[in-house]
Design a protein around this motif. Structure first.
Motif, PDB file in Angstrom:
ATOM      1  N   ASN D  59      25.012-145.672 -28.742  1.00 15.47           N
ATOM      2  CA  ASN D  59      25.889-145.808 -27.581  1.00 15.47           C
ATOM      3  C   ASN D  59      25.031-145.860 -26.343  1.00 15.47           C
ATOM      4  O   ASN D  59      24.143-145.046 -26.146  1.00 15.47           O
ATOM      5  CB  ASN D  59      26.838-144.629 -27.507  1.00 15.47           C
ATOM      6  N   HIS D  64      27.989-143.070 -22.572  1.00 13.61           N
ATOM      7  CA  HIS D  64      28.236-143.689 -23.889  1.00 13.61           C
ATOM      8  C   HIS D  64      29.312-144.742 -23.800  1.00 13.61           C
ATOM      9  O   HIS D  64      30.266-144.777 -24.552  1.00 13.61           O
ATOM     10  CB  HIS D  64      28.627-142.624 -24.935  1.00 13.61           C
ATOM     11  N   LYS D  67      28.883-149.886 -26.883  1.00  8.76           N
ATOM     12  CA  LYS D  67      28.323-149.775 -28.236  1.00  8.76           C
ATOM     13  C   LYS D  67      27.246-150.851 -28.408  1.00  8.76           C
ATOM     14  O   LYS D  67      27.406-151.996 -27.975  1.00  8.76           O
ATOM     15  CB  LYS D  67      29.425-149.985 -29.277  1.00  8.76           C
ATOM     16  N   GLN D  91      19.940-144.819 -23.513  1.00  7.14           N
ATOM     17  CA  GLN D  91      20.913-143.763 -23.733  1.00  7.14           C
ATOM     18  C   GLN D  91      21.100-142.872 -22.513  1.00  7.14           C
ATOM     19  O   GLN D  91      22.183-142.397 -22.232  1.00  7.14           O
ATOM     20  CB  GLN D  91      20.481-142.930 -24.939  1.00  7.14           C
TER      21      GLN D  91
END
Lengths: 368, 389, 70, 532
Positions: D59, D64, D67, D91
């Motif tokens: 993610n 997040h 995707k 991230q």
């Protein structure tokens, strides 16, 4: 010019000519039995006499740039007479090819491996020549300077090694022989090794530069003649009288070399020199025969004829003479005569006619 | 590429075919090859045929000599056979030998006395013609039969032919004889006037041992041996032909003798024709050195040197004269005077050459010798007690 | 021997003739055939030990007639 | 003949078809969709489930938000770099602003986050897979029909060592490795010139090997490069495993026993050849770099010749020629002499040789043949075996064949000398060992059949063959034939470097001058440098 492959340059022509003449070093002792210790004089005289003829050949080539002998004949003598002359020339080339092949066989059977049948040497040699000719003029032109270098190396080397045996008084008294014999021996030298360079009229069209063809042709001729002269001088001065009964004095002379116990028996070096010079000579003759036939018949390539012509030449070499005696006799007495028109008459006449008629007629430069 | 391959292939195939068809012609394996090192020619007992001795080496015995000093048997094998001609006789030997005799390494031809006095030309023709024989082969004349010479077991080498060769080559040390190669001999034979010479070899027999000795030279008239020169006569010949290398010259001087070593010798022959007279002028320049003296005197003085030179001149001159007398007596022009005249006077030569046999015995030879003495060796005075001087 | 000679010539022909046909050089082909036949005939005659007159002896004859020799 | 022709025609047709197909595929390559799952499934289908292919789902962004997936091959990728420069920034540092569209997210990642260079945008699945297979890491993002290919290759490779084939005493000890980029770097470090040009190729349907032509733009003959290009373009093969494969496809005379394409392992040698006007062909996965055109004379030149003093180099060069002749001719000459021309052997030597041959059961041609075969077997055994065993083999060979066979009377002592001489000389010209081995048998056959005549004929045949050979348009025997006098300075002798003013004539004809003459003379000041 579709039949000719490859180009050669002037210096390659020079080495080819020299190498071609050196190919005759085995046979130059023909006239030793006539001229005896004056053979060097005969060679020198013949050299001087032949210079104008050699110049005439190169002038012809220069005048008809890129045209070979067959085409020149056509232009000068018209298509009918020209064709006849060309056919006569082809017969001459062909005979030269056969006789030189025979000479090689004779040399090997006589001196190196007497128990082996002559055809073996001739056939194998002709095969290697056929292979070379199949590659065109270039490979032989490219290795010709190696053969000349080798020959010069061998000639000077043997001369130095034989220095202790050299006796120049063997040449005395100078000019002892009757004038008729002298003329005959000069004629032999002029006809057999020297003016055979006429065949280069078929090679010179492949030159890439005609500017200095006279000079290089003459240089090559002089180099070849000089080597032959040195060979003759060496043999007579070393062997003395017995060189005149020897069938191959050049080979016999080198057999004398004995420096210490070990540096001896080196005649194979000379045999090798004779072979490679003869190789160049036969390759050139082979090529010339093929090229002239192909040119006469207007073929696309001479290469298809390599094997049939080679086959005929080999058979002619077998049957040409019954014995070495008849070979020598004929060479001394007849060969020199039937080569006269080819070497001494037709080329000068061609040049003269070309000059008078201002040939070639195309707008090309008038060089001479 | 393809085409080249095919040509290659064709050449290969034809080579292989040729090979299969005819086999190897000249091939000979070394270990089956009878190598001839010496050939002797004699009259056969039947007198019409010629007897040939061929000396063949046995390599396996030679090998033995390398390792241990006493190899088993002889290292050579003398094979004798007779025939009408030399070639015939040599080929006859095949009945006894294991293969065709290989004469390319023949070093010496020994000619028996009988053959030599009858005429050698017809026997030498084969050696000139055959492709194997070499011009450097030496020629010696045996004072008896050639078999005897080739049978004499040498002391220093294991093969007689080799020892004769070395013997013949060593002659230049004393210059009492010279080596004559086949080539030289042929040239002499072919000359109109010059007569060949060849070293003469004898076998000295003791009760047990026998050795070989070269004793002067055999002289020929045409191709026939007519006489021989002894050692000093031989040197006399060599002075004129210019073949002197070194040698000892013993000259008398003040009741004692002085030994001079010949260091350097040169000769010059000039023929002269004046009217009907033919002169030969022989000029010899020699350089010597004192190697030995028997007197106790000091010879290293200017006067002595002058004297010595004169004595030396005399000694050389007498040697030459003795050879000349012998030659004129036998009427053989071993000196090559005829050729010298030929080279200088080619016009007159025709007449002279036809009368040479008449001219030569009475030809006038002027000998002029200029000798010098170079050094006295390591010492100048002889080592004698001071008081005696 | 004759079989060998003939087979060598056949191999040569098998190699060269298709090549020439393929390239459509009829002129070359006829020239090839002409010389090939001469070569074949000469070789066979030679192998069969037939005495072939030497071209040189003919030439010598002519020169003899003309008195042109030493 | 006809069949052969038909085959050629068929072959040519097949080639054209094949190339068409390839082009078609490139055009119709499947594009990526904007669904991550679909893309991943596609990848999985193509790549299979090999366990070295890693698909890492992650993610992206500190919230997040997106995707994404990283696809790479384990072992080809630098893992620290992957973590440090991709995973972590993606991230943690990705701040997200909803207002940007998905497409620009990818761009923003590319522009702002990733520090790696050379990042490509990829939209075709085939290219994607190519990238993965060459070791790039691919970043796929849900909702984007493009992917990023990030080069992070790192794999196990050999360090730069001294090459085994061409070890030198004086001169650089570096050798090429299996990695093409390292090799090119090594060359770049020597020739620091903008004229050094490279052209890349990918050859091999299955292996997709990188091939690179390197040359000096100002010196090389442009026709040479076009010729190499056309020859390389002609190659349609599935695998290029070593530069030898390329050599086989591009050489002038494929049936020849003489190589017409050179190879070498040393950067300085390749540099010098490039500077003479040759072109080099680097192949990934091979430390051997090809150089064209190759001249016969190059086999006799070594880099060390140019680093040591000219007299010694000239002597070694002459020695190499002598050894070459010894190695190809000595068995033939021995056989010719002992079976045909015994008269050419000096008498004393002949006696000894005859003694040595006494009792030998074989003819000397067969004897020589046997010994040569045994020598070749020993050599092959010695090369392939590990070093300790190899020395054992040579001991056995030397003892059994050298000593025992002679004392058993199977072969003559001279034969051993000849074979030993042949063998030792053959190692002097290492690059011609293969052709020399064949020529040796060729000459042996000829000598056995026809003696000296056979040898001379064979020699002439080889000479004519060499004289007719060309390597990329250059006569193979240059500068010996056709003769080039300036080339002679670097043929049988090696002239001082300052005297070699010109490049080889035919090869470097576009820029012949190497240096000007004035460099060789010491100036007045230098001469008296110590006087003050």
């Amino acid at each position: 010019m579709n039949i000719k492959e490859g180009k050669i340059n002037n210096s390659q022509l020079m080495f080819l000519v020299a190498s071609f003449m050196l190919g005759t070093s085995t046979f130059i002792h023909f006239m030793d039995t006539i001229a005896f210790h004056d053979s060097w004089l005969a060679i020198l005289t013949a050299f001087v006499i032949c210079i104008p003829f050699v110049l005439c050949y190169s002038a012809l080539a220069k005048r008809f740039q890129g045209k070979d002998l067959i085409q020149i004949n056509d232009i000068i003598y018209g298509s009918f007479l020209g064709k006849i002359i060309s056919i006569l020339y082809i017969v001459y080339f062909f005979l030269l090819l056969s006789l030189n092949l025979k000479g090689l066989g004779d040399f090997y059977v006589g001196y190196v491996m007497p128990e082996t049948p002559k055809p073996v040497f001739i056939i194998i040699f002709a095969l290697v020549c056929a292979y070379t000719v199949g590659h065109g003029l270039e490979p032989m032109a490219r290795i010709s300077h190696l053969t000349v270098t080798y020959a010069i190396f061998v000639i000077t080397g043997t001369f130095l090694l034989l220095y202790s045996e050299v006796d120049f008084t063997n040449f005395l008294p100078i000019f002892e022989l009757p004038i008729k014999d002298f003329i005959q021996s000069v004629h032999i030298v002029a006809a057999i090794p020297f003016c055979e360079v006429m065949v280069f009229l078929m090679v010179m069209p492949s030159l890439n530069n005609f500017g200095e063809v006279n000079k290089y042709m003459l240089l090559g001729f002089a180099l070849g003649a000089l080597c032959l002269l040195v060979i003759s001088v060496r043999d007579t001065s070393v062997l003395g009288t017995s060189s005149f009964i020897s069938n191959n004095a050049a080979y016999q002379t080198v057999r004398i070399i004995e420096i210490g116990e070990f540096f001896t028996r080196i005649e194979i070096v000379v045999a090798m020199g004779i072979t490679i010079c003869l190789f160049i000579k036969i390759c050139v003759l082979y090529y010339i025969t093929l090229a002239s036939i192909a040119q006469l018949l207007k073929l696309k390539s001479y290469k298809t004829l390599i094997i049939p012509i080679g086959g005929i030449a080999i058979i002619i070499a077998f049957i040409a003479y019954d014995s070495i005696v008849s070979h020598n006799y004929s060479a001394k007495n007849y060969h020199v005569f039937y080569t006269i028109p080819y070497q001494f008459i037709i080329p000068p006449v061609s040049l003269l006619i070309a000059k008078l008629r201002r040939l070639p007629k195309r707008k090309g430069r008038e060089l001479i | 590429m393809k085409k080249r391959m095919i040509i290659l292939f064709k050449i290969l195939i034809s080579t292989v075919i040729l090979f299969n068809l005819t086999g190897c012609w000249n091939a000979n394996e070394l270990n089956t090859l009878p190598i001839v090192v010496g050939i002797g020619i004699d009259k056969a007992p039947s007198d019409e045929e010629v007897q040939v001795v061929a000396q063949i080496i046995k390599p396996q015995e030679l090998q033995g000599s390398l390792g241990s000093s006493d190899g088993g048997g002889e290292a050579y094998w003398n094979l004798t056979s007779t025939g009408e001609t030399i070639f015939d006789a040599i080929r006859e030997m095949t009945h006894e030998s294991s293969g065709r005799l290989y004469t390319a390494h023949n070093q010496i031809i020994v000619i028996g006395n009988k053959i030599a006095s009858e005429g050698v030309q017809k026997y030498l023709d084969f050696f000139m013609r055959a492709h194997e024989t070499r011009p450097n082969t030496l020629i010696v004349i045996s004072s008896n039969t050639s078999t005897e010479i080739l049978d004499t077991k040498p002391e220093l080498t294991r093969i007689p032919a080799e020892s004769i060769t070395r013997l013949s080559e060593a002659q230049e040390i004393q210059s009492h004889s010279k080596k004559v190669t086949f080539q030289d001999f042929t040239n002499y034979l072919m000359s109109k006037t010059t007569s060949p010479v060849a070293p003469l070899i004898t076998s000295l027999k003791d009760k047990e041992t026998s050795t070989l000795k070269i004793e002067g030279m055999a002289i020929f008239k045409g191709d026939q041996m007519v006489g021989q020169l002894d050692e000093s006569e031989s040197r006399g010949l060599l002075w004129v032909t210019g073949d002197i290398k070194t040698g000892a010259l013993v000259v008398p001087y003040k009741n004692e003798v002085v030994t001079l070593e010949i260091i350097n010798a040169k000769r010059k022959i000039t023929p002269k024709i004046q009217g009907d007279n033919i002169y030969i002028h022989v000029e010899i320049k020699e350089e010597g050195k004192i190697v030995e003296q028997t007197s106790k005197e000091n010879l290293a003085t200017l006067q002595d040197f002058e004297e010595l030179k004169k004595v030396q001149n005399e000694a050389i001159k007498s040697e030459i004269l003795s050879a000349l007398n012998k030659a004129q007596e036998l009427n053989t022009d071993i000196f090559g005077f005829g050729e010298e005249i030929h080279k200088k006077y080619k016009e007159e030569w025709k007449e002279i050459s036809s009368n040479w046999d008449k001219i030569f015995p009475s030809i006038e030879v002027e000998i002029e010798i200029q000798s010098s003495i170079d050094s006295t060796g390591k010492i100048s005075h002889p080592a004698v007690p001071q008081s005696l001087e | 021997m004759i079989i060998l000679v003939v087979s060598i010539y056949i191999i040569i022909a098998l190699y060269q003739v298709p090549n020439l046909i393929k390239r459509e050089c009829m002129r070359d082909l006829s020239a090839f055939c002409f010389f090939y036949t001469i070569a074949l005939v000469l070789s066979i005659l030679y192998v069969l030990d037939v005495k072939i007159p030497s071209p040189i002896s003919g030439m010598e004859l002519i020169l003899d007639k003309l008195q042109l020799h030493y | 003949m006809f069949n052969y022709l038909k085959k050629i025609i068929h072959y040519k047709k097949a080639i054209t078809k094949h190339t068409n197909n390839l082009d078609d595929e490139k055009d119709q390559g499947v594009s990526l969709t904007s669904h991550l799952d679909e893309n991943l499934n596609m990848l999985k289908n193509i790549l299979g489930n090999s366990n070295d292919i890693i698909i890492k789902l992650l993610n992206i962004g500190n919230n997040h938000d997106y995707k994404g997936a990283l696809v790479y091959i384990d072992g080809l990728v630098d893992k620290t770099m992957l973590y440090e420069s991709i995973m972590r920034p993606l991230q943690n540092e990705m701040s997200c602003s909803k207002d940007c569209s998905n497409l620009t997210v990818l761009d923003r990642i590319n522009e702002r986050l990733l520090s790696s260079t050379n990042i490509d945008n990829v939209s075709k699945i085939k290219l994607l897979i190519d990238n993965i297979l060459t070791g790039n890491t691919v970043l796929l993002l849900d909702g984007s029909n493009q992917a990023l290919a990030i080069p992070l290759q790192k794999w196990e490779k050999r360090s730069i060592e001294q090459p085994v084939t061409e070890s030198v005493v004086r001169g650089p000890h570096q050798g090429f490795t299996e990695t093409i980029s390292t090799n090119i770097t090594l060359l770049r470090r020597i020739i620091k010139n903008p004229d050094l040009r490279m052209e890349s190729y990918t050859i091999g349907d299955q292996t997709n090997t990188n091939v690179c032509i390197v040359y000096m733009k100002d010196i090389v003959n442009p026709k040479l490069i076009t010729e190499i290009n056309t020859r390389l373009d002609r190659i349609k093969t599935d695998a290029i495993l070593e530069s030898g494969y390329i050599e086989a496809f591009i050489e002038d005379a494929p049936y020849s026993i003489f190589a017409t394409v050179g190879n070498c392992e040393k950067p300085d040698k390749v540099a010098s050849k490039i500077l003479e006007g040759r072109a080099a062909i680097f192949v990934d996965g091979s430390p051997f770099v090809l150089t064209v055109p190759l001249l016969f004379i190059e086999n006799f030149q070594s880099t060390e010749d140019y680093y040591s003093r000219p007299y010694f180099s000239s002597m070694t060069r002459l020695l190499r020629f002598v050894s070459y002749f010894i190695t190809i001719l000595s068995p033939g000459i021995y056989v010719a002499l002992t079976t045909y021309h015994q008269e050419l052997i000096p008498t004393q030597l002949l006696f000894t040789m005859a003694a040595g041959q006494y009792g030998i059961p074989f003819p000397s041609a067969i004897e020589t043949l046997i010994m040569l075969i045994i020598f070749d077997i020993l050599r092959e055994a010695g090369i392939r075996l590990p070093k300790p065993v190899g020395s054992a083999v040579s001991i056995v060979g030397a003892l059994v064949l050298g000593e025992s066979a002679v004392s058993a009377g199977l072969i003559s002592p001279f034969m051993v000398i000849i074979v030993a001489l042949t063998a030792i000389s053959s190692f002097v010209i290492s690059s011609q060992t293969d052709s020399a081995a064949i020529l040796r048998y060729f000459f042996l056959l000829l000598a056995g059949l026809f003696g000296a005549f056979g040898l001379i004929m064979g020699f002439l045949f080889i000479l004519v063959y060499l004289a007719s050979l060309r390597s990329f348009g250059t006569p193979y025997l240059l500068p010996i034939s056709p003769l080039s006098m300036s080339g002679m300075k670097d043929t049988f002798i090696r002239a001082p470097i300052w005297a070699m003013l010109k490049r080889p004539k035919t090869i470097g004809k576009y820029n012949l001058n190497r240096q000007t003459e004035s460099y060789m003379k010491p100036t007045e000041n230098n001469r008296n440098i110590n006087d003050e």
